[in-house]
Write a protein that holds these residues in place. Structure first.
Motif, PDB file in Angstrom:
ATOM      1  N   UNK A  80       0.850  -1.194   0.000  1.00  0.00           N
ATOM      2  CA  UNK A  80       0.000   0.000   0.000  1.00  0.00           C
ATOM      3  C   UNK A  80       0.881   1.237   0.000  1.00  0.00           C
ATOM      4  N   UNK A  81       0.666   2.144  -0.949  1.00  0.00           N
ATOM      5  CA  UNK A  81       1.263   3.476  -0.940  1.00  0.00           C
ATOM      6  C   UNK A  81       0.142   4.469  -0.673  1.00  0.00           C
ATOM      7  N   UNK A  82       0.313   5.307   0.355  1.00  0.00           N
ATOM      8  CA  UNK A  82      -0.731   6.276   0.683  1.00  0.00           C
ATOM      9  C   UNK A  82      -0.086   7.456   1.403  1.00  0.00           C
ATOM     10  N   UNK A  83      -0.880   8.489   1.645  1.00  0.00           N
ATOM     11  CA  UNK A  83      -0.358   9.684   2.292  1.00  0.00           C
ATOM     12  C   UNK A  83      -0.790   9.839   3.730  1.00  0.00           C
ATOM     13  N   UNK A  84      -1.376   8.789   4.313  1.00  0.00           N
ATOM     14  CA  UNK A  84      -1.928   8.877   5.661  1.00  0.00           C
ATOM     15  C   UNK A  84      -1.674   7.551   6.369  1.00  0.00           C
ATOM     16  N   UNK A  85      -1.101   7.616   7.555  1.00  0.00           N
ATOM     17  CA  UNK A  85      -0.829   6.396   8.323  1.00  0.00           C
ATOM     18  C   UNK A  85      -2.097   5.606   8.626  1.00  0.00           C
ATOM     19  N   UNK A  86      -3.240   6.282   8.713  1.00  0.00           N
ATOM     20  CA  UNK A  86      -4.497   5.587   8.992  1.00  0.00           C
ATOM     21  C   UNK A  86      -4.906   4.658   7.849  1.00  0.00           C
ATOM     22  N   UNK A  87      -4.291   4.846   6.682  1.00  0.00           N
ATOM     23  CA  UNK A  87      -4.625   4.001   5.538  1.00  0.00           C
ATOM     24  C   UNK A  87      -4.267   2.542   5.785  1.00  0.00           C
ATOM     25  N   UNK A  88      -3.186   2.309   6.528  1.00  0.00           N
ATOM     26  CA  UNK A  88      -2.678   0.945   6.638  1.00  0.00           C
ATOM     27  C   UNK A  88      -3.537   0.029   7.507  1.00  0.00           C
ATOM     28  N   UNK A  89      -3.918   0.437   8.717  1.00  0.00           N
ATOM     29  CA  UNK A  89      -4.829  -0.442   9.480  1.00  0.00           C
ATOM     30  C   UNK A  89      -6.167  -0.615   8.787  1.00  0.00           C
ATOM     31  N   UNK A  90      -6.637   0.430   8.104  1.00  0.00           N
ATOM     32  CA  UNK A  90      -7.907   0.305   7.384  1.00  0.00           C
ATOM     33  C   UNK A  90      -7.773  -0.736   6.275  1.00  0.00           C
TER      34      UNK A  90
END
Length: 339
Positions: free
Chosen positions: A63-73
């Motif tokens: 996963x590449x994203x701009x928010x740490x909350x993206x990963x647990x979600x």
């Protein structure tokens, strides 16, 4: 370019003055779409891009994203989809459907969506993609999960090839009900991981977890939304990158004949016309399309047929690798190298 690593997360700060920032952590996964995404230049502000790699649905997920909350979600959502779709879990929607022998089964919206895509893909590819070959797969030795957890059980009535045209999905009193014709069992397979990548990418973007953009790879099927990324395509023999696809809002998926060799000369890929491993010179096909679910279905269709017929008809680009190691693009690959 400054890089900070913390556990499975990779933090990439892209300076506005830099030409581009390439993240190479995460490597390649099963299948041959390289998970090494490259980001285009961001001119107006410092950009923080985050990456996490983990295992889900029997595959490596990046996963590449701009928010740490993206990963647990993303982890939670993929675990939920696996719970719905795994044929190795006797309580999943798919296993309950496969065991129902023609009876209606209440399923999740995600499963209803998956079944709808299965039927559509079967129709669009004129049956080259066929989700009802599960009995044939078991006969070839693919009963147990390759990760070592779970075994597939089917009623004796299930045929080597079912009837996709009679799969039904209906909305009923705020829920969803699905029915497979007796003798039919389905396997989510590649189209399931493609749809999972689409769902997670779209939901991360919708909930603003993606930041400037998001890229989700499930087993090498990559969906990108937002910031453009260059996606590498690997050669199945050398693992060297043989092509790059610039992807801003689209997907790239690869289907390989021998990515899962069940026994000598027996692949997990089955030609629905012969119920055998495809007998031709194509060993891998990569497709660039608008979504992962369609890229995966079309890549499978091309791999089964050994030709670009279905993607040429649709004006979609594909790239094939042949048994001798040579590589050839479809008619529309160059013009659709960017999606």
């Amino acid at each position: 370019r400054d890089r900070h690593c913390s556990g499975d997360n990779v933090f990439i700060c892209c300076c506005p003055a830099a030409n581009r920032c390439c993240c190479s952590e995460g490597g390649s996964t099963a299948g041959s779409t390289n998970d090494s995404f490259s980001m285009n230049e961001q001119h107006d502000r410092m950009v923080l891009q985050l990456r996490e790699t983990f295992q889900a649905m029997g595959n490596t997920v990046v996963i590449d994203a701009g928010d740490l909350d993206a990963f647990p979600y993303a982890r939670k959502r993929l675990q939920e989809l696996e719970k719905f779709w795994s044929r190795f879990d006797t309580h999943s929607d798919i296993s309950r459907l496969n065991s129902a022998e023609g009876a209606a089964v209440e399923v999740s919206f995600d499963t209803a969506l998956l079944l709808s895509y299965m039927a559509q893909a079967w129709s669009v590819t004129n049956g080259l993609y066929d989700p009802t070959l599960l009995r044939s797969m078991l006969e070839n030795g693919y009963e147990k999960s390759l990760s070592g957890f779970g075994t597939t059980f089917l009623p004796k009535s299930v045929l080597l090839k079912g009837d996709t045209s009679k799969i039904s999905v209906t909305a009923k009193d705020g829920s969803w009900e699905a029915r497979l014709p007796k003798g039919t069992a389905v396997d989510p397979g590649g189209i399931g991981k493609g749809l999972a990548a689409d769902i997670v990418a779209e939901e991360l973007t919708r909930d603003s977890h993606g930041g400037i953009g998001v890229a989700v790879s499930v087993g090498g099927d990559v969906r990108v939304i937002g910031s453009p990324r260059s996606i590498g395509v690997e050669h199945p023999y050398t693992r060297e990158t043989i092509e790059h696809v610039m992807c801003a809002d689209g997907a790239v998926a690869t289907s390989g004949l021998w990515s899962k060799e069940l026994s000598a000369g027996v692949s997990h890929v089955i030609d629905p016309r012969t119920l055998c491993t495809p007998q031709h010179s194509v060993v891998q096909v990569t497709v660039a399309a608008g979504t992962c679910v369609w890229a995966e279905a079309l890549a499978t269709a091309c791999l089964v047929s050994g030709s670009f017929g279905v993607v040429d008809e649709l004006g979609i680009g594909a790239l094939a690798v042949y048994v001798d190691g040579s590589v050839a693009p479809s008619t529309y690959w160059k013009s659709h190298g960017s999606v």
